[in-house]
Design a protein around this motif. Structure first.
Motif, PDB file in Angstrom:
ATOM      1  N   ASP A  82      -0.033   3.225  -3.621  1.00 53.54           N
ATOM      2  CA  ASP A  82      -0.460   4.406  -2.864  1.00 53.54           C
ATOM      3  C   ASP A  82      -1.140   5.479  -3.711  1.00 53.54           C
ATOM      4  O   ASP A  82      -2.289   5.852  -3.462  1.00 53.54           O
ATOM      5  N   GLN A  83      -0.436   5.972  -4.736  1.00 54.21           N
ATOM      6  CA  GLN A  83      -0.966   7.109  -5.481  1.00 54.21           C
ATOM      7  C   GLN A  83      -1.962   6.697  -6.569  1.00 54.21           C
ATOM      8  O   GLN A  83      -2.657   7.538  -7.122  1.00 54.21           O
ATOM      9  N   THR A  84      -2.009   5.427  -6.898  1.00 51.30           N
ATOM     10  CA  THR A  84      -2.894   4.942  -7.962  1.00 51.30           C
ATOM     11  C   THR A  84      -3.478   3.582  -7.590  1.00 51.30           C
ATOM     12  O   THR A  84      -2.966   2.545  -8.005  1.00 51.30           O
TER      13      THR A  84
ATOM     14  N   THR B  93       9.202  -5.739   2.611  1.00 50.72           N
ATOM     15  CA  THR B  93       9.694  -5.850   1.239  1.00 50.72           C
ATOM     16  C   THR B  93      11.179  -6.214   1.232  1.00 50.72           C
ATOM     17  O   THR B  93      11.623  -7.062   0.455  1.00 50.72           O
TER      18      THR B  93
ATOM     19  N   SER C  24       8.239  -1.334   4.151  1.00 47.15           N
ATOM     20  CA  SER C  24       9.593  -1.305   3.585  1.00 47.15           C
ATOM     21  C   SER C  24      10.426  -2.435   4.186  1.00 47.15           C
ATOM     22  O   SER C  24      11.193  -3.089   3.480  1.00 47.15           O
TER      23      SER C  24
ATOM     24  N   LEU D 129       9.960  -7.718  -8.052  1.00 44.11           N
ATOM     25  CA  LEU D 129       9.391  -6.558  -8.734  1.00 44.11           C
ATOM     26  C   LEU D 129       8.427  -5.900  -7.753  1.00 44.11           C
ATOM     27  O   LEU D 129       7.595  -6.592  -7.166  1.00 44.11           O
ATOM     28  N   ILE D 130       8.538  -4.591  -7.551  1.00 44.64           N
ATOM     29  CA  ILE D 130       7.620  -3.985  -6.592  1.00 44.64           C
ATOM     30  C   ILE D 130       6.570  -3.112  -7.252  1.00 44.64           C
ATOM     31  O   ILE D 130       6.751  -2.598  -8.351  1.00 44.64           O
ATOM     32  N   CYS D 131       5.475  -2.962  -6.521  1.00 48.43           N
ATOM     33  CA  CYS D 131       4.368  -2.133  -6.981  1.00 48.43           C
ATOM     34  C   CYS D 131       3.798  -1.416  -5.767  1.00 48.43           C
ATOM     35  O   CYS D 131       3.274  -2.042  -4.853  1.00 48.43           O
ATOM     36  N   ASP D 132       3.939  -0.091  -5.743  1.00 51.21           N
ATOM     37  CA  ASP D 132       3.419   0.730  -4.655  1.00 51.21           C
ATOM     38  C   ASP D 132       2.111   1.338  -5.158  1.00 51.21           C
ATOM     39  O   ASP D 132       2.118   2.155  -6.076  1.00 51.21           O
TER      40      ASP D 132
ATOM     41  N   ASP E 250      -3.568  -3.512 -12.919  1.00 52.96           N
ATOM     42  CA  ASP E 250      -2.424  -3.524 -13.840  1.00 52.96           C
ATOM     43  C   ASP E 250      -1.395  -4.558 -13.416  1.00 52.96           C
ATOM     44  O   ASP E 250      -0.805  -5.253 -14.238  1.00 52.96           O
TER      45      ASP E 250
ATOM     46  N   ARG F 135      -3.812   0.563  -9.835  1.00 51.37           N
ATOM     47  CA  ARG F 135      -2.638  -0.196 -10.276  1.00 51.37           C
ATOM     48  C   ARG F 135      -2.746  -1.664  -9.897  1.00 51.37           C
ATOM     49  O   ARG F 135      -2.043  -2.498 -10.468  1.00 51.37           O
TER      50      ARG F 135
ATOM     51  N   PRO G 166       0.817  -1.215   0.000  1.00 51.12           N
ATOM     52  CA  PRO G 166       0.000   0.000   0.000  1.00 51.12           C
ATOM     53  C   PRO G 166       0.856   1.274   0.000  1.00 51.12           C
ATOM     54  O   PRO G 166       0.464   2.283  -0.576  1.00 51.12           O
ATOM     55  N   ASP G 167       2.023   1.249   0.661  1.00 53.50           N
ATOM     56  CA  ASP G 167       2.863   2.443   0.738  1.00 53.50           C
ATOM     57  C   ASP G 167       4.252   2.045   1.230  1.00 53.50           C
ATOM     58  O   ASP G 167       4.426   1.687   2.387  1.00 53.50           O
ATOM     59  N   LEU G 168       5.222   2.151   0.350  1.00 52.29           N
ATOM     60  CA  LEU G 168       6.577   1.702   0.689  1.00 52.29           C
ATOM     61  C   LEU G 168       7.256   2.615   1.702  1.00 52.29           C
ATOM     62  O   LEU G 168       8.254   2.224   2.315  1.00 52.29           O
ATOM     63  N   THR G 169       6.739   3.829   1.906  1.00 52.94           N
ATOM     64  CA  THR G 169       7.377   4.693   2.907  1.00 52.94           C
ATOM     65  C   THR G 169       6.943   4.317   4.314  1.00 52.94           C
ATOM     66  O   THR G 169       7.517   4.790   5.285  1.00 52.94           O
TER      67      THR G 169
END
Lengths: 333, 333
Positions: free
Chosen positions: A98-100, A78, A75, A93-96, A106, A103, A67-70
């Protein structure tokens, strides 16, 4: 750049022979092997992994969706997943999202297109796809993606019991807790339900404030802590995830509420910053390296087509005694 | 799972026609397109991206190599790089070299084998490979990988000047700073050199403690802060990266040294936990989203074979006024 034909030509062998030697499969004489390796070194040839992947119809890549790597929980998770995948010859392969948030679909598409051999997800189910249609390896952490997706999570029931045990020993009678609002019963909610049940059985009051569990930015957490800061006056025990617990501690201090003398605070997660605080945060730690190990273990079984996969795996939690409860003033970290 | 042959058979066209339609290349009549798409939908066909990648000899994957993903600077950087890559149709493969430094060579090997189209590295040069031999797109953040690798970094000179400006306005005369020990002059050292030069020109004392810049775990940082905690008595200004600054603040408090009254503390990086502290940390912030954007921008140019790539790019820094200096007691975050 030299290709496999150049190597075969220089070594005076067929392309198939070079391929067998590069893949370490099939028999070739030591003499032939040496000729090919000499040509490989002279030409600086490197096998094109895209070609090998197509041949084997695998990418040796596992996706991790967060949901959010920060957020330090994700983190760390991961990091340990990536390290564990590497040990087993896989990449990450990562997919964050948060902003979309869309995704998610996708990324599931990449799984179906063979870009990844499997997917580990820490994201709440929010997709237009029917998960039943995706006949590919998926493992979930702490989130419900349906019966066919193994769910790996901490022993949140034990976590809730540990928090209740602390509050009882400290003699707390007015508990304030912050819990994510969810439509369904998911494992991580258990810690709050267990705490509430035990404390109420003991005749204590429990006030539960429900927050948006999908929002985990510092700004949102701060807003929540600020909004309910006045509730700290009426409580003698607070339970929240580490980040929210840190802000509760801050606002307690600003309002002159002594921690731990008047108010005990217990966090959940065991994130690194709890030790920066003064006093350090007492918190129930999730064993992030073990969660990561278990995820990758199950993923490898799924990729290899194994059938001995359970629908749920549980990882133990442990207590980090800090100074926001009176049990012990020194962190063990 | 249906393959391209099944689609061609059902639609009554050739494999090449299906391929052209799926890739959106070349001319086909609307009628043919419709027949093919009907077959695609009926059969649930998904193009195998491994095949497409081989054809185009690209993976649309960019690697990101970090020293430690649990460090909030690198997790935030990775997040924004990944998000920016996604916007441009690329995916992000990560490599955390923390537990196995020799993974650097393994990851470079993946770049040469076409698993990745390019590599963004935040890791110090520590490889047996000669970087000159790697004729593939590489971009570096804050680390020196030689002339041919574009280096993207914050304006650390301005950062050092901002810190000096604060200490001068606060009237500090005895500065203690913690700087990474490096064999060569790299951009991030400039903040410490600039601070030292300006403060000494003003007649102030500057004591610089050199630490191992490759170690960034909480435990190492805590050990350093603890070891030099006695030096806080002799200083009236401390400058260190945020994590070390947080521990200095903690040890100052434990020793009864009032912050900011007797000791001013200025951090560097602008990480989220600075706001948890009471008072919040005054810190020079690196603009992590902009660093990430610049990295991806340069990487895209390199992948497209562009020649208008500089060897160095600089991103602005800004000040977050907290309460560990007397300028302002409220965080703007």
């Amino acid at each position: 750049m030299a290709n496999i034909r150049d190597v075969a030509l220089m070594a005076g062998v067929g392309i198939g022979t070079v391929s067998r030697i590069m893949n370490g499969s099939g028999y070739t004489s030591e003499e032939t092997r040496q000729k090919v390796m000499d040509a490989v070194n002279t030409l600086g040839y490197r096998p094109n992994e895209l070609a090998r992947n197509l041949l084997q119809n695998r990418s040796r890549i596992v996706g991790v969706m967060v949901p959010d790597l920060t957020h330090p929980f994700f983190s760390a998770l991961t990091k340990y997943i990536e390290t564990e995948l590497y040990r087993r010859g896989y990449r990450c392969l990562i997919c964050d999202v948060d902003q979309t948030p869309m995704r998610v679909d996708d990324f599931l598409e990449l799984l179906q297109r063979n870009v990844m051999d499997g997917l580990i997800t820490c994201v709440d189910r929010m997709t237009e796809k029917d998960m039943e249609d995706i006949q590919r390896p998926i493992v979930s952490i702490d989130r419900d993606w349906g019966e066919n997706v193994p769910n790996i999570h901490s022993d949140h029931i034990k976590g809730g019991e540990m928090v209740a045990d602390i509050f009882m020993k400290e003699g707390c009678r007015k508990i304030l807790q912050f819990a994510p609002r969810e439509n369904q019963t998911i494992p991580l909610l258990m810690r709050h339900q267990v705490l509430e049940r035990i404390m109420k059985n003991q005749g204590a009051e429990v006030k539960t404030i429900y927050i948006d569990g999908t929002k985990m930015s510092k700004d949102y957490v701060k807003k929540i802590a600020s909004k309910y800061a006045h509730c700290l006056f009426e409580a003698d025990g607070v339970f929240a995830s580490d980040m929210l617990a840190a802000y509760c501690m801050k606002y307690a201090g600003q309002q002159g509420i002594a921690v731990p003398e008047r108010l005990k605070i217990v966090g959940y997660d065991g994130l690194f910053f709890g030790d920066f605080l003064e006093p350090p945060l007492t918190t129930v730690c999730q064993d992030i390296p073990k969660l990561a190990f278990q995820c990758v273990e199950v993923m490898m079984k799924l990729i290899q087509g194994g059938t001995s996969v359970e629908s749920e795996y549980q990882v133990d939690v442990f207590l980090e005694k800090g100074g926001t409860t009176t049990g012990c003033y020194h962190s063990k970290k």
